[in-house]
Design an enzyme around this catalytic site. Structure first.
Site, PDB file in Angstrom:
ATOM      1  CB  THR A 154     -36.278 -26.076 -19.770  1.00 13.38           C
ATOM      2  OG1 THR A 154     -37.240 -25.114 -19.341  1.00 13.38           O
ATOM      3  CG2 THR A 154     -36.323 -26.136 -21.289  1.00 13.38           C
ATOM      4  CG  ASP A 161     -39.465 -23.365 -22.091  1.00 14.30           C
ATOM      5  OD1 ASP A 161     -39.075 -23.302 -20.922  1.00 14.30           O
ATOM      6  OD2 ASP A 161     -39.137 -24.279 -22.866  1.00 14.30           O
TER       7      ASP A 161
END
Ligand code: AMP
Ligand code: MG
Length: 332
Positions: free
Chosen positions: A130, A49
């Site tokens: 995610t 990320d």
């Protein structure tokens, strides 16, 4: 760089590609799941990320230093949680993505880049979905661009999205892009020609396919089920992570993406929608909240004025809104 919409899209597409490569590299390097660091709140976040955000914001800072940025991750949390091994891995990954040596301080400054207060603002989700990414399932690198409070461009890289939603073993990896008034386009993530995409032309509720989140806690699966029944939508309910749902509606793989609020006080993040709105709208679809209101991007980081999200091929929009209202009225 001159900030024409075409040059903005070019930078965004290249950044999304390079960020996707980084995300896939982390998956390839990790035997099980990429080490998830606990994030404040309940969402997981990984080194990918941060790497993805650094790569995208480095590109924005370099090409359009006067543009503003609203992005999901922040360097403070990374420094607290990642540890030495995590930050070293991050620096290596970002260096590989940019093709040059970089230092930790630089990487952290890119992650926290907020840019100027110019007329353009980039709304960036470096890994949308995610949880899907950790399952090695669907995720997206999402870049929306606002001009003032209007969404004017969007890029969605969907590295795991099958070219044919019914053939999950087939070829995967698509890059969607759109600029206001210019249409929406798709290209193979690994290169190739851009071609226009259009939403499904199907008016038939009996064949309408509905997309929703995998994570039940991100929405209200019972409401989706009731709406499907009320509107008699017969094409099935497919649960996929991330803004790949918007991409699939834009490409005509599904007619409806329904995202009820998970709880009354939940407010959606702008980076979870800006790119998708640009792409579905330019592909001929329609996006509103569950009350039929346009999404309002004037409220900072969140869609404070909207209740849930509905993206459709336009033709079935009113039918689904009516079903939502009927189901909600019936349940009091
Ligand atoms: P999805 O892939 O559809 O499950 O959506 C992923 C996005 O859901 C993430 O980027 C989060 O920003 C967002 N999210 C996290 N928690 C919630 C929640 N309680 N309700 C709705 N969305 C959420
Ligand atoms: Mg997200």
């Amino acid at each position: 760089m001159v900030d024409s919409i075409e040059s903005i899209l070019q930078v965004a597409r290249a950044a999304a590609r390079s960020a996707s490569t980084l995300c896939l590299a982390v998956l390839a390097e990790s035997e099980s799941t990429p080490e998830a660091m606990a994030k404040l709140g309940r969402e997981p976040v990984t080194v990918a990320d941060y790497g993805s955000q650094a790569v995208i914001l480095e590109a924005v800072a370099r090409a359009f230093p006067e543009h503003g940025v609203v992005a999901e991750e922040g360097a403070a949390h990374l420094e607290r949680e990642a540890g030495r091994a995590g930050t070293e891995k991050l620096v290596r990954l970002v260096g590989e993505a940019l093709g040059r040596e970089v230092g930790l301080a630089q990487v952290l400054s890119w992650i926290d880049h907020v840019g100027g207060d110019g007329t353009y603002t980039w709304a960036v989700d470096p890994i949308d979905g995610t949880k899907g990414y950790l399952r090695r399932d669907q995720f997206a690198v999402a870049i929306g661009v606002l001009h003032g409070v209007d969404v004017v461009a969007g890029v969605l890289a969907c590295p795991h999205l099958p070219w044919d939603l019914d053939d999950s073993e087939g070829r995967r990896g698509l890059l969607f892009s759109a600029a206001r008034g210019e249409g929406a386009f798709v290209e193979a993530l690994d290169g190739g020609e851009r071609r226009p995409v259009q939403v499904s032309a199907s008016l038939d509720p009996g064949r309408a396919r509905v997309l929703g989140s995998v994570e039940s806690s991100h929405g209200d699966p019972a409401l989706i089920e009731a709406v499907i029944e009320n509107a008699v939508l017969g094409g099935g309910w497919v649960r996929i992570d991330s803004q790949a749902k918007y991409a699939a509606v834009a490409a005509g793989m599904a007619e409806v993406y329904l995202r009820p609020r998970s709880r009354p006080d939940y407010r959606d993040n702008i980076w979870d929608h800006a790119a998708g709105v640009a792409i579905v709208s330019e592909a001929g679809g329609r996006v509103t909240d569950l009350d039929g209101r346009e999404l309002d991007f004037s409220q900072g980081r969140r869609l404070e004025q909207n209740r849930g999200v509905l993206a459709t091929n336009r033709l079935l929009h009113e039918r689904v809104l009516e079903a939502v209202a009927a189901v909600e009225a019936a349940s009091g």
